[in-house]
Design an enzyme around this catalytic site. Structure first.
Site, PDB file in Angstrom:
ATOM      1  CB  CYS A  32     -11.963  -7.119 -21.129  1.00 25.64           C
ATOM      2  SG  CYS A  32     -11.561  -8.502 -22.881  1.00 25.64           S
ATOM      3  CG  HIS A 248     -14.736  -6.005 -24.410  1.00 23.90           C
ATOM      4  ND1 HIS A 248     -13.381  -5.853 -24.119  1.00 23.90           N
ATOM      5  CD2 HIS A 248     -15.425  -5.157 -23.549  1.00 23.90           C
ATOM      6  CE1 HIS A 248     -13.403  -5.355 -23.286  1.00 23.90           C
ATOM      7  NE2 HIS A 248     -14.650  -4.363 -23.243  1.00 23.90           N
TER       8      HIS A 248
END
Length: 309
Positions: A32, A248
């Site tokens: 990510c 994330h």
């Protein structure tokens, strides 16, 4: 992504930029961060155009040796030539290359020059040393701003006691004053906020959720040798999570006066005010864990030279 893509097209309607493509990037497991940076780079339009030109010019049937630059150019070409306006692509080849080759290519647009000046307090001789940089890593404090962080970056530091400076003219260690200034600003200014700090009392790294305000328009008045240099924010890589070892990454990107939210395969349009939610938290414990981590600014200067990669 089909539904999301059609939703994005419906939201933009006739305002969908002609020739533009808004594609999510497939996550191959803990990629990510890579995906978020790739989106920021893709929507740095001058860089994208230069890279596509590089791909077109250097593409040959024999194929030159593959490297990070050729893989990135190929990925950009893959996105820009899609027949659909929205969708998902898999940056598998690029991710594999990054894992093999951990050093990013150096290009003019992201490269600037810093001047490290040291003044001997005994003889007043100034020693200057130039060094190139691809990004500025800034220490952060609670309830501050990028302008303040940049000012601290270029503030005067006194070298004394065990940190004395060896003066060539005095031929001995002397007290001195040292500061860092930007001699030549890059066309694309990348600012890295040091949100992960090692805490000796804890024996581990901790994420600093400090509120750091970053403007849509930035002036480098405190760090430049001469005149002001103005920049416009076009992308933010955001870390989502409370700690350094988990979380994330997503990216907020400006394209054709619209702000977009990229979360791996998902792409949505957002209001400009949503950028402010990634400034950070005014208090240590907050439910908001979305914090700006890497900022991408483009120069407002109209003339650019030496733009060869």
């Amino acid at each position: 992504m089909g539904a999301t893509g059609s939703k994005l097209e419906k939201v933009l309607g006739d305002q969908f930029p002609e020739g533009e493509r808004y594609f999510g990037l497939e996550n191959f497991g803990n990629t990510c961060y890579c995906n978020s940076v790739l989106q920021a780079l893709y929507f740095c339009v001058p860089f994208r155009e230069q890279l596509l030109e590089y791909y077109t010019t250097n593409k040959s049937p024999g194929d030159a040796e593959e490297n990070l630059l050729t893989c990135l150019a190929e990925l950009f070409m893959q996105i820009s030539t899609q027949k659909k306006k929205t969708g998902v692509v898999a940056p598998k080849r690029f991710v594999q290359r990054v894992k093999k080759q951990n050093e990013l290519f150096r290009g003019y647009m992201h490269q600037g020059i810093l001047t490290n000046e040291t003044r001997c307090l005994r003889c007043e001789t100034v020693t200057a040393r130039d060094e190139t940089f691809l990004d500025l890593s800034l220490d952060i404090e609670q309830n501050t701003s990028i302008t303040s962080c940049l000012k601290n970056f270029s503030s005067m530091e006194t070298l004394n006691a065990e940190d004395k400076f060896f003066c060539d003219k005095c031929c001995s260690l002397q007290e001195a004053q040292k500061r860092m200034k930007i001699k030549k600003p890059p066309h694309i200014l990348v600012i890295h906020l040091k949100r992960f700090k090692y805490m000796e009392q804890l024996g581990r790294y901790k994420k600093l959720s400090y509120r750091v305000v970053f403007p849509l328009e930035l002036k480098l008045s405190n760090t430049m040798e001469n005149a002001d240099f103005e920049y416009s924010l076009f992308a933010v890589v955001v870390h989502v999570g409370s700690g350094p070892n988990h979380g994330h990454y997503v990216s907020l990107v400006k394209s054709h006066n619209h702000w977009l939210f990229f979360d791996d395969e998902n792409v949505d349009i957002i209001d400009e005010s949503a950028v402010q939610t990634s400034f950070g938290s005014a208090q240590e414990y907050s439910s908001n864990t979305d914090h700006g981590y890497i900022l991408f600014y483009e120069s407002l200067a109209t003339t650019i030279t030496d733009r060869d990669i």
